[in-house]
Design an enzyme around this catalytic site. Sequence first.
Site, PDB file in Angstrom:
ATOM      1  N   LYS A 122       0.856  -1.279  -0.102  1.00  0.00           N
ATOM      2  CA  LYS A 122      -0.080  -0.146  -0.069  1.00  0.00           C
ATOM      3  C   LYS A 122       1.071   1.040   0.003  1.00  0.00           C
ATOM      4  CE  LYS A 122      -4.077   2.029   2.312  1.00  0.00           C
ATOM      5  NZ  LYS A 122      -3.540   3.123   2.576  1.00  0.00           N
ATOM      6  N   GLU A 177      -1.081   4.810  -8.055  1.00  0.00           N
ATOM      7  CA  GLU A 177      -0.905   5.604  -7.146  1.00  0.00           C
ATOM      8  C   GLU A 177       0.328   6.641  -7.493  1.00  0.00           C
ATOM      9  OE1 GLU A 177      -2.635   5.048  -4.282  1.00  0.00           O
ATOM     10  OE2 GLU A 177      -1.342   5.893  -2.671  1.00  0.00           O
ATOM     11  N   LYS A 293      -6.528  -7.898  -2.389  1.00  0.00           N
ATOM     12  CA  LYS A 293      -7.449  -7.956  -3.400  1.00  0.00           C
ATOM     13  C   LYS A 293      -7.887  -9.321  -3.835  1.00  0.00           C
ATOM     14  CE  LYS A 293      -5.490  -3.695  -5.309  1.00  0.00           C
ATOM     15  NZ  LYS A 293      -4.848  -3.085  -6.299  1.00  0.00           N
ATOM     16  N   LYS A 317      -3.477  -2.088   7.793  1.00  0.00           N
ATOM     17  CA  LYS A 317      -2.543  -1.177   8.115  1.00  0.00           C
ATOM     18  C   LYS A 317      -1.583  -1.239   9.004  1.00  0.00           C
ATOM     19  CE  LYS A 317      -3.443   2.944   7.070  1.00  0.00           C
ATOM     20  NZ  LYS A 317      -4.282   4.007   7.318  1.00  0.00           N
TER      21      LYS A 317
HETATM   22  O1  NMN Z   1      -8.938   8.315   1.605  1.00  0.00           O
HETATM   23  P1  NMN Z   1      -8.695   7.045   1.723  1.00  0.00           P
HETATM   24  O2  NMN Z   1      -8.498   6.326   0.695  1.00  0.00           O
HETATM   25  O3  NMN Z   1     -10.013   6.678   2.411  1.00  0.00           O
HETATM   26  O4  NMN Z   1      -7.336   7.000   2.454  1.00  0.00           O
HETATM   27  C1  NMN Z   1      -7.364   7.151   3.943  1.00  0.00           C
HETATM   28  C2  NMN Z   1      -5.995   7.278   4.412  1.00  0.00           C
HETATM   29  O5  NMN Z   1      -5.764   8.807   4.641  1.00  0.00           O
HETATM   30  C3  NMN Z   1      -5.921   6.707   5.572  1.00  0.00           C
HETATM   31  O6  NMN Z   1      -4.539   6.195   5.599  1.00  0.00           O
HETATM   32  C4  NMN Z   1      -5.883   7.706   6.639  1.00  0.00           C
HETATM   33  O7  NMN Z   1      -4.997   7.549   7.636  1.00  0.00           O
HETATM   34  C5  NMN Z   1      -5.367   8.877   5.761  1.00  0.00           C
HETATM   35  N1  NMN Z   1      -6.180  10.199   6.243  1.00  0.00           N
HETATM   36  C6  NMN Z   1      -5.182  11.054   7.082  1.00  0.00           C
HETATM   37  C7  NMN Z   1      -5.425  12.007   7.886  1.00  0.00           C
HETATM   38  C8  NMN Z   1      -5.058  12.829   8.841  1.00  0.00           C
HETATM   39  O8  NMN Z   1      -5.438  13.953   9.176  1.00  0.00           O
HETATM   40  N2  NMN Z   1      -3.940  12.451   9.074  1.00  0.00           N
HETATM   41  C9  NMN Z   1      -6.913  12.509   7.436  1.00  0.00           C
HETATM   42  C10 NMN Z   1      -7.787  11.735   6.351  1.00  0.00           C
HETATM   43  C11 NMN Z   1      -7.022  10.633   5.989  1.00  0.00           C
END
Ligand code: NMN
Length: 334
Positions: A122, A177, A293, A317
Amino acid sequence: EAVSELTKQQAQAELTPLREQLKKWGAEYYEQDNPSVEDYVYDRAYQRLVEIEQRFPDLVVPDSPTQRVGGAAESQLNKVTHEIPMLSMGDVFSLAELADFNRRQQDNSDVKVDFDYNLELKIDGLSLSLVYENGRLVQGSTRGNGTIGEDVTENVKTIKSIPQVLPEPLSLEFRGECYMPKEAFVKLNERREAEGQPVFANPRNAAAGSLRQLDPKVTAARQLDTFMYYVPDYQALGVTTQAQALEKMRALGFAVNPNYRVVHSQAELTAYIEEYTKKRDQLPYGIDGIVEKVNDLATQVALGNTVKVPRWEIAYKFPPEEQATVVRDIEWTV
Ligand code: NMN
């Protein structure tokens, strides 16, 4: 307080500030490329929201962070519509939770699912969509809110690992990505510090900030890289499994991460995760987990999606490196 102990009133009272906090963190992360908390803090709070909503399903509202992908595409970049939505991904935080997910997927769904999973690293970057017409790159875009993303076509044309022309005249969308290698990230922040500019919090945010530029020359100077991993219209590509799709993309000239592996048992799955938990620091790019997947692409389609995540994939994770022992005690403030 344990979610199982909450009364409905308590749950309701907690949900509003919890959702507000997650939306604020989401905007900082997705829209401003400038998070104020570590991912594991966000993930714990998000997980609590998921658990409360699971316990009280009638308290779910359409604009809850659990029902929406990412942030708004609010920058000054032009907007593009994703005909096939770009979704988020469910996550689990332990091998036990992953084994549980697999058991439920294999035993409880109407679709027959074999223990035949493709595992991929990932990559800690941001999702990217590339559209080709007759083998020519015509559009690059970010995920945005999943339906409306940002047009970064001129910017992606500056990324060396993205082919501008394919060896076959395909009219297809490819997804993957976009990331910034660790070394480029360190150098960029050194330079920014020397120039008195704010530094990026991590390579993911540096990649997002660098891709979402109005001036492609800025993007060009940032040494972004890509790994492609998904073709929505796999039939047009002439493949039937995820592993074949990766190989075909590589043959077309895309950068494809070589460290994927098809596994057929929980033991093989565990071995892969343990291997890359150890190797992770030696990789020249950041990874924050493993993506599992369903390998068979027709089975993926049969499983389908929820409003936010595909049912055929899940992210494991990694525990946060330093803070592994305190992660369960994290509180969010409102
Ligand atoms: O947007 P998706 O694909 O759901 O990914 C989520 C990822 O983004 C997760 O790894 C999450 O930890 C990260 N994330 C981090 C924050 C932050 O404030 N550090 C906020 C939103 C998402």
